[in-house]
Design a protein around this motif. Sequence first.
Motif, PDB file in Angstrom:
ATOM      1  N   GLU A  67       0.962  -1.313   0.061  1.00 29.43           N
ATOM      2  CA  GLU A  67       0.020  -0.063  -0.120  1.00 29.43           C
ATOM      3  C   GLU A  67       0.975   1.174   0.030  1.00 29.43           C
ATOM      4  OE1 GLU A  67      -2.890   0.023   3.241  1.00 29.43           O
ATOM      5  OE2 GLU A  67      -3.635  -2.095   2.757  1.00 29.43           O
ATOM      6  N   GLY A  68       0.944   1.892  -1.334  1.00 31.28           N
ATOM      7  CA  GLY A  68       1.951   3.073  -1.282  1.00 31.28           C
ATOM      8  C   GLY A  68       3.457   2.365  -0.998  1.00 31.28           C
ATOM      9  N   ARG A  69       4.014   3.289  -0.370  1.00 29.35           N
ATOM     10  CA  ARG A  69       5.428   2.765   0.126  1.00 29.35           C
ATOM     11  C   ARG A  69       5.496   1.745   1.186  1.00 29.35           C
ATOM     12  NH1 ARG A  69       7.852   8.029   2.631  1.00 29.35           N
ATOM     13  NH2 ARG A  69       8.586   6.400   4.095  1.00 29.35           N
ATOM     14  N   TYR A  70       4.471   1.214   1.777  1.00 28.36           N
ATOM     15  CA  TYR A  70       4.585   0.107   2.525  1.00 28.36           C
ATOM     16  C   TYR A  70       4.287  -1.134   2.296  1.00 28.36           C
ATOM     17  CZ  TYR A  70       4.798   4.544   5.441  1.00 28.36           C
ATOM     18  OH  TYR A  70       5.107   5.700   6.255  1.00 28.36           O
ATOM     19  N   LYS A  71       4.880  -2.198   2.826  1.00 31.80           N
ATOM     20  CA  LYS A  71       4.661  -3.441   2.595  1.00 31.80           C
ATOM     21  C   LYS A  71       4.214  -4.262   3.918  1.00 31.80           C
ATOM     22  CE  LYS A  71       7.052  -7.633   0.686  1.00 31.80           C
ATOM     23  NZ  LYS A  71       8.572  -8.062   0.175  1.00 31.80           N
ATOM     24  N   PHE A  72       3.126  -4.735   3.799  1.00 38.36           N
ATOM     25  CA  PHE A  72       2.526  -5.143   5.160  1.00 38.36           C
ATOM     26  C   PHE A  72       2.368  -6.747   4.896  1.00 38.36           C
ATOM     27  CE2 PHE A  72       0.522  -1.274   4.604  1.00 38.36           C
ATOM     28  CZ  PHE A  72       0.605  -0.789   5.677  1.00 38.36           C
ATOM     29  N   HIS A  73       2.719  -7.453   6.097  1.00 42.40           N
ATOM     30  CA  HIS A  73       2.677  -8.752   6.329  1.00 42.40           C
ATOM     31  C   HIS A  73       1.603  -9.504   6.866  1.00 42.40           C
ATOM     32  CE1 HIS A  73       6.852  -7.305   5.540  1.00 42.40           C
ATOM     33  NE2 HIS A  73       7.169  -8.352   5.002  1.00 42.40           N
ATOM     34  N   ASP A  74       0.869 -10.462   6.368  1.00 41.84           N
ATOM     35  CA  ASP A  74      -0.280 -11.133   6.870  1.00 41.84           C
ATOM     36  C   ASP A  74       0.032 -12.419   7.184  1.00 41.84           C
ATOM     37  OD1 ASP A  74      -2.450  -8.853   6.849  1.00 41.84           O
ATOM     38  OD2 ASP A  74      -1.748  -8.718   4.810  1.00 41.84           O
ATOM     39  N   LEU A  75      -0.603 -13.037   8.433  1.00 41.01           N
ATOM     40  CA  LEU A  75      -0.492 -14.585   8.457  1.00 41.01           C
ATOM     41  C   LEU A  75      -1.343 -15.455   7.598  1.00 41.01           C
ATOM     42  CD1 LEU A  75       0.485 -16.768  10.287  1.00 41.01           C
ATOM     43  CD2 LEU A  75      -1.220 -16.296  11.870  1.00 41.01           C
ATOM     44  N   ASN A  76      -1.058 -16.443   7.076  1.00 45.29           N
ATOM     45  CA  ASN A  76      -1.875 -17.389   6.564  1.00 45.29           C
ATOM     46  C   ASN A  76      -1.855 -18.628   7.099  1.00 45.29           C
ATOM     47  OD1 ASN A  76      -3.563 -18.673   4.448  1.00 45.29           O
ATOM     48  ND2 ASN A  76      -1.754 -18.554   2.870  1.00 45.29           N
ATOM     49  N   THR A  77      -2.805 -19.193   7.546  1.00 48.88           N
ATOM     50  CA  THR A  77      -2.662 -20.590   8.282  1.00 48.88           C
ATOM     51  C   THR A  77      -3.276 -21.526   7.287  1.00 48.88           C
ATOM     52  OG1 THR A  77      -4.972 -20.038   9.078  1.00 48.88           O
ATOM     53  CG2 THR A  77      -3.029 -19.457  10.352  1.00 48.88           C
ATOM     54  N   ALA A  78      -3.475 -21.363   6.105  1.00 49.29           N
ATOM     55  CA  ALA A  78      -4.072 -22.230   5.102  1.00 49.29           C
ATOM     56  C   ALA A  78      -3.168 -23.810   4.972  1.00 49.29           C
ATOM     57  CB  ALA A  78      -4.276 -21.803   3.792  1.00 49.29           C
ATOM     58  N   PRO A  79      -1.759 -23.220   4.826  1.00 50.73           N
ATOM     59  CA  PRO A  79      -0.657 -24.388   4.893  1.00 50.73           C
ATOM     60  C   PRO A  79      -0.696 -25.384   6.051  1.00 50.73           C
ATOM     61  CG  PRO A  79       0.307 -22.247   3.875  1.00 50.73           C
ATOM     62  CD  PRO A  79      -0.956 -21.937   4.596  1.00 50.73           C
ATOM     63  N   LEU A  80      -0.830 -24.660   7.053  1.00 45.95           N
ATOM     64  CA  LEU A  80      -1.162 -25.662   8.587  1.00 45.95           C
ATOM     65  C   LEU A  80      -2.340 -26.458   8.135  1.00 45.95           C
ATOM     66  CD1 LEU A  80       0.293 -22.725  11.033  1.00 45.95           C
ATOM     67  CD2 LEU A  80       1.474 -24.551  10.285  1.00 45.95           C
ATOM     68  N   ARG A  81      -3.384 -26.044   8.000  1.00 43.27           N
ATOM     69  CA  ARG A  81      -4.613 -26.637   7.785  1.00 43.27           C
ATOM     70  C   ARG A  81      -4.370 -27.897   6.940  1.00 43.27           C
ATOM     71  NH1 ARG A  81      -6.874 -21.687   8.070  1.00 43.27           N
ATOM     72  NH2 ARG A  81      -7.208 -21.556   5.776  1.00 43.27           N
ATOM     73  N   GLN A  82      -3.923 -27.657   5.581  1.00 48.07           N
ATOM     74  CA  GLN A  82      -3.392 -28.557   4.853  1.00 48.07           C
ATOM     75  C   GLN A  82      -2.461 -29.824   5.298  1.00 48.07           C
ATOM     76  OE1 GLN A  82      -1.626 -26.479   1.584  1.00 48.07           O
ATOM     77  NE2 GLN A  82      -3.730 -25.756   0.888  1.00 48.07           N
ATOM     78  N   ILE A  83      -1.599 -29.485   6.211  1.00 49.13           N
ATOM     79  CA  ILE A  83      -0.909 -30.334   7.044  1.00 49.13           C
ATOM     80  C   ILE A  83      -1.632 -31.188   7.864  1.00 49.13           C
ATOM     81  CG2 ILE A  83       1.140 -30.809   8.392  1.00 49.13           C
ATOM     82  CD1 ILE A  83       2.260 -30.568   5.585  1.00 49.13           C
TER      83      ILE A  83
END
Length: 100
Positions: A67-83
Amino acid sequence: MAEELFKALADPTRRTILDELTEKSGQTLFEICSRLSMKHQLGISRQAVSQHLAVLEAAGLVETRREGRYKFHDLNTAPLRQIAERWHVPGTSGPEESTP
């Protein structure tokens, strides 16, 4: 993909980063570094945190958005559910104790 996931989870610093993203998703690199330093007393460089985030992103555990000059990091738990689903035993509702 499972190999990258287990590699990402093997490192305690990466697990701490995931804990922080669980508590507050959508953080910038600066925010993550600040939380690691102040809350966990980890003396880790921004470059090292950035490398850890790259491993987590390659494993699919972290997603980024700009978003503009900022890069935001979000958690994604989908790979954990797949395991978890990979080794799910039909007919059980939760962890079971194994008998020898």
